[in-house]
Design a protein around this motif. Structure first.
Motif, PDB file in Angstrom:
ATOM      1  N   THR A 350       0.862  -1.185   0.000  1.00  0.00           N
ATOM      2  CA  THR A 350       0.000   0.000   0.000  1.00  0.00           C
ATOM      3  C   THR A 350       0.894   1.230   0.000  1.00  0.00           C
ATOM      4  N   VAL A 351       0.866   1.984  -1.107  1.00  0.00           N
ATOM      5  CA  VAL A 351       1.691   3.186  -1.207  1.00  0.00           C
ATOM      6  C   VAL A 351       0.835   4.388  -0.845  1.00  0.00           C
ATOM      7  N   ASN A 352       1.072   4.925   0.337  1.00  0.00           N
ATOM      8  CA  ASN A 352       0.351   6.117   0.782  1.00  0.00           C
ATOM      9  C   ASN A 352       1.117   7.389   0.411  1.00  0.00           C
ATOM     10  N   LYS A 353       2.368   7.445   0.835  1.00  0.00           N
ATOM     11  CA  LYS A 353       3.201   8.611   0.533  1.00  0.00           C
ATOM     12  C   LYS A 353       4.290   8.258  -0.476  1.00  0.00           C
ATOM     13  N   GLY A 354       4.942   7.115  -0.235  1.00  0.00           N
ATOM     14  CA  GLY A 354       6.013   6.703  -1.134  1.00  0.00           C
ATOM     15  C   GLY A 354       7.393   6.888  -0.554  1.00  0.00           C
ATOM     16  N   GLU A 355       7.526   6.809   0.759  1.00  0.00           N
ATOM     17  CA  GLU A 355       8.837   6.939   1.398  1.00  0.00           C
ATOM     18  C   GLU A 355       9.595   5.617   1.310  1.00  0.00           C
ATOM     19  N   ILE A 356      10.847   5.702   0.861  1.00  0.00           N
ATOM     20  CA  ILE A 356      11.690   4.503   0.708  1.00  0.00           C
ATOM     21  C   ILE A 356      12.800   4.560   1.740  1.00  0.00           C
ATOM     22  N   GLY A 357      13.023   3.435   2.434  1.00  0.00           N
ATOM     23  CA  GLY A 357      14.079   3.396   3.439  1.00  0.00           C
ATOM     24  C   GLY A 357      14.991   2.193   3.276  1.00  0.00           C
ATOM     25  N   PHE A 358      16.305   2.442   3.254  1.00  0.00           N
ATOM     26  CA  PHE A 358      17.319   1.382   3.308  1.00  0.00           C
ATOM     27  C   PHE A 358      17.877   1.398   4.725  1.00  0.00           C
ATOM     28  N   HIS A 359      17.725   0.297   5.451  1.00  0.00           N
ATOM     29  CA  HIS A 359      18.067   0.263   6.868  1.00  0.00           C
ATOM     30  C   HIS A 359      19.241  -0.685   7.123  1.00  0.00           C
ATOM     31  N   HIS A 360      20.438  -0.112   7.251  1.00  0.00           N
ATOM     32  CA  HIS A 360      21.661  -0.875   7.576  1.00  0.00           C
ATOM     33  C   HIS A 360      21.785  -2.122   6.681  1.00  0.00           C
ATOM     34  N   VAL A 361      21.750  -1.885   5.390  1.00  0.00           N
ATOM     35  CA  VAL A 361      21.735  -2.987   4.419  1.00  0.00           C
ATOM     36  C   VAL A 361      23.146  -3.502   4.134  1.00  0.00           C
ATOM     37  N   GLY A 382       8.082  11.815  -2.455  1.00  0.00           N
ATOM     38  CA  GLY A 382       8.106  12.871  -3.461  1.00  0.00           C
ATOM     39  C   GLY A 382       9.472  13.458  -3.719  1.00  0.00           C
ATOM     40  N   HIS A 383      10.502  12.985  -3.052  1.00  0.00           N
ATOM     41  CA  HIS A 383      11.860  13.514  -3.233  1.00  0.00           C
ATOM     42  C   HIS A 383      12.629  12.677  -4.250  1.00  0.00           C
ATOM     43  N   THR A 384      13.673  13.301  -4.761  1.00  0.00           N
ATOM     44  CA  THR A 384      14.593  12.614  -5.665  1.00  0.00           C
ATOM     45  C   THR A 384      15.951  12.497  -4.993  1.00  0.00           C
ATOM     46  N   PRO A 512       4.081   5.136  -8.798  1.00  0.00           N
ATOM     47  CA  PRO A 512       4.366   6.139  -7.756  1.00  0.00           C
ATOM     48  C   PRO A 512       5.846   6.233  -7.408  1.00  0.00           C
ATOM     49  N   LEU A 513       6.637   5.188  -7.736  1.00  0.00           N
ATOM     50  CA  LEU A 513       8.067   5.165  -7.426  1.00  0.00           C
ATOM     51  C   LEU A 513       8.855   4.986  -8.719  1.00  0.00           C
ATOM     52  N   LEU A 514       9.989   5.669  -8.820  1.00  0.00           N
ATOM     53  CA  LEU A 514      10.806   5.587 -10.027  1.00  0.00           C
ATOM     54  C   LEU A 514      12.239   5.191  -9.688  1.00  0.00           C
ATOM     55  N   ILE A 515      12.818   4.350 -10.558  1.00  0.00           N
ATOM     56  CA  ILE A 515      14.249   4.059 -10.499  1.00  0.00           C
ATOM     57  C   ILE A 515      14.826   4.422 -11.858  1.00  0.00           C
ATOM     58  N   LEU A 516      15.747   5.349 -11.876  1.00  0.00           N
ATOM     59  CA  LEU A 516      16.413   5.752 -13.119  1.00  0.00           C
ATOM     60  C   LEU A 516      17.859   5.306 -13.032  1.00  0.00           C
ATOM     61  N   ASP A 517      18.170   4.197 -13.696  1.00  0.00           N
ATOM     62  CA  ASP A 517      19.515   3.617 -13.620  1.00  0.00           C
ATOM     63  C   ASP A 517      20.294   4.047 -14.865  1.00  0.00           C
ATOM     64  N   GLU A 518      21.060   5.115 -14.744  1.00  0.00           N
ATOM     65  CA  GLU A 518      21.794   5.673 -15.894  1.00  0.00           C
ATOM     66  C   GLU A 518      20.838   5.923 -17.058  1.00  0.00           C
TER      67      GLU A 518
END
Length: 602
Positions: A350-361, A382-384, A512-518
């Protein structure tokens, strides 16, 4: 999947006969058809077994008629009955095949679809290792082998055994046990010989399959890399390498053929000796008056009738063994569970806002080579956020982990507080749009490749996505417009054109989420600026992770993460990082010098 070496086909390996039991679900789908097919099978065999009996009475009546009055209508009736029995045997056999055809074809369809789905469910690591040509051959041989096993197990082995039982029963009742004993000895010797020799030659079948996969994989690999072959003038080298593989395949096939000749010759000898023995017994009994000429004819007909399907039984057993070799490979492929699977009862994202978190990966493709070490950051809704660094720093690995092509070794990744390992992969990937560095297109039209981002999209939506990606003018300049074929892997388009197609179909997907890889790595500076404007416009409403090598493309990112050897060493805005005069500032300076030194028009 790698190319198959000889070790993949161990010579002492026994095919798993449980594979046949695994075909039951495909039969169970059409129980009525299978039952009707078996009924026709039994009727066909009854007609076949009754035919020599009719022939016996015809011969006996004609033989006795020489000494007395001959009524012509009796042999005519017997001949008609004989002909109808032969016709019935063929008719019921054809009806059996016609009724069962749907079962076999549906089974091939079901298995092919199951394999196709399974391959798409497999993890990225599997597809990075596999050999397309060998895999395609395994699938082709496996699905064909399933059809063969269904047809011939049910319609050759079973009816042949049924016919042997009927014939031996008739001979036992009508004559004496010596014929039954002779038949049983011949059948046992034949079956044991066939099984033993077939077991011996299975290793040649496996080796031929391995060499076939090897040569086919090499050919497809070479053709897929056509341009590379041309760049290095290696046509002769490729042909010699392919011919070397074909030579190995030829030798393996020759062993297979010679061993088959030995098997066929041995089977023919057993059948010949059995027929000689039984015919000598019958001739002696006719000479002594113990049996009639019609009885002799019936015995002869039964021998011919019995050993023809028995000979076919030998062929069928050989083919079943080969089919088992093929099908077990296919079922083995299906039995390999994907390394990346949904947790039981995994809910949808469920994407409400779209916050992505990497936690000590922490992550490594191989245990002895760590890629990411304690990577910890958050992309606010909403940030890049851009990730930059030297090649091999682990930038693209972040995108692969977020898309869950791989699972992290330690730590976690979340979207709006939901750990991605605990949600369904389908919902996760539906929410993410990816523009990869290396764009590969389907060998189809430009329209179809753009529409792939949303197959149900309207024509207007497709055209709008092409305009957003600054692709519409280029398409309209082509003679066939949107119907232009892009070629195998999109080779008819330039790198920049392919990348714009990739951008267009992600825009059409509207995630709602984008990944731009080069995402702009293959574009010239003018096109790059146009695409960046479009991407910046789209990114304003989405959470975006940008993987970049050229720092000039990420100056406007909200946050820039600088990676080195799998760690985040700096973070901040473009100006802030330059002011720190650290790793980012050095990278920026190097790239600025490189661009200044580039020839004009480069």
């Amino acid at each position: 999947m790698r190319a198959y070496a000889d070790s993949d086909y161990p010579q002492d390996h026994k095919p798993d006969w449980k594979v046949i039991a695994g075909l039951w679900p495909y039969l169970a789908e059409f129980r009525g058809r299978v039952a009707l097919s078996i009924a026709f099978l039994i009727l066909a065999k009854l007609a076949t077994v009754a035919t020599p009996v009719a022939l016996k009475y015809i011969v006996d009546y004609l033989d006795q008629g020489r000494e007395g009055e001959l009524l012509l209508w009796i042999p005519v009736v017997l001949v008609v009955a004989y002909g109808m029995l032969r016709f019935g045997s063929t008719l019921f056999g054809e009806l059996r095949d016609a009724v069962f055809a749907r079962v076999a074809e549906r089974a091939m369809r079901r298995v092919s679809l199951r394999v196709f789905r399974h391959l798409h469910d497999r993890e990225l690591a599997f597809h990075l290792d596999r050999k397309t040509g060998g895999l395609a051959r395994d699938i082709e041989r496996g699905t064909t082998g399933i059809s063969f096993l269904l047809r011939f197990t049910l319609f050759n082995i079973v009816p042949t055994l049924l016919e042997i039982l009927m014939v031996t029963g008739i001979l036992f009742v009508a004559f004496n046990a010596s014929y039954v004993i002779a038949i049983l000895i011949a059948v046992v010797v034949y079956v044991v010989f066939s099984i033993k020799v077939t077991e011996w030659r299975t290793k040649f079948v496996r080796e031929a399959n391995a060499r076939d996969n090897q040569s086919n994989s090499r050919a497809i690999d070479s053709l897929l890399n056509y341009e590379t072959v041309k760049y290095f003038n290696n046509e002769t080298f490729e042909a010699e390498l392919y011919d070397e593989n074909l030579e190995n395949w030829e030798k393996a096939r020759l062993k297979n053929r010679l061993s088959l000749a030995a098997l066929n010759s041995g089977q023919a000898l057993i059948i010949g000796l059995a027929m000689i023995t039984m015919m000598v017994m019958a001739v002696r009994e006719v000479a002594s008056g113990a049996i009639t000429l019609g009885d002799f004819t019936m015995i002869n007909a039964y021998l011919l009738q019995l050993f023809i399907p028995l000979n076919a039984l030998g062929f069928v057993y050989r083919e079943i063994r080969q089919s088992l070799v093929n099908v077990e490979r296919l079922f083995g492929l299906l039995g390999e569970a994907p390394a990346i699977e949904d947790a039981p009862g995994a809910p949808a994202l469920t994407v409400n806002k779209g916050e992505i978190g990497f936690h000590h990966v922490h992550f490594a493709y191989r245990e002895d080579r760590p890629i990411l070490q304690n990577v910890d950051f958050t992309i606010p809704a909403g940030h890049t956020v851009a990730v930059v660094g030297a090649s091999g720093a682990g930038k693209s690995t972040l995108a692969r982990l977020l898309f869950r092509f791989f699972d992290v070794d330690k730590g976690s990744i979340s979207i709006d507080g939901q750990t991605i390992r605990e949600i369904s992969q389908d919902s996760l990937r539906s929410a993410i749009g990816v523009v990869p560095q290396d764009t590969v297109l389907f060998n189809d039209t430009l329209y179809s490749n753009i529409a792939y981002g949303k197959p149900e999209a309207t024509e207007a939506e497709v055209h709008h996505a092409a305009k957003q990606a600054r692709l519409d003018d280029f398409i309209r300049s082509l003679p066939d417009g949107y119907d232009t074929k892009v070629g195998e892997r999109g080779l008819k388009l330039s790198g920049g054109e392919k990348q714009r197609v990739a951008i267009a179909r992600v825009l059409l997907k509207n995630p709602p989420l984008l990944i731009l890889d080069e995402a702009t790595s293959s574009l010239d500076s003018i096109s790059e600026q146009a695409i960046l404007e479009a991407l910046n416009e789209v990114s304003r409403q989405r959470t975006t992770l940008v993987i970049a090598h050229r720092l000039s493309t990420v100056r406007d990112a909200d946050t820039i993460l600088v990676m080195d050897q799998g760690r985040i060493v700096e973070s901040g805005g473009h100006s802030e990082l330059l002011a720190q005069n650290g790793y980012y500032a050095r990278l920026w300076l190097q790239q600025q010098h490189s661009e200044d030194d580039s020839p004009v028009g480069d």
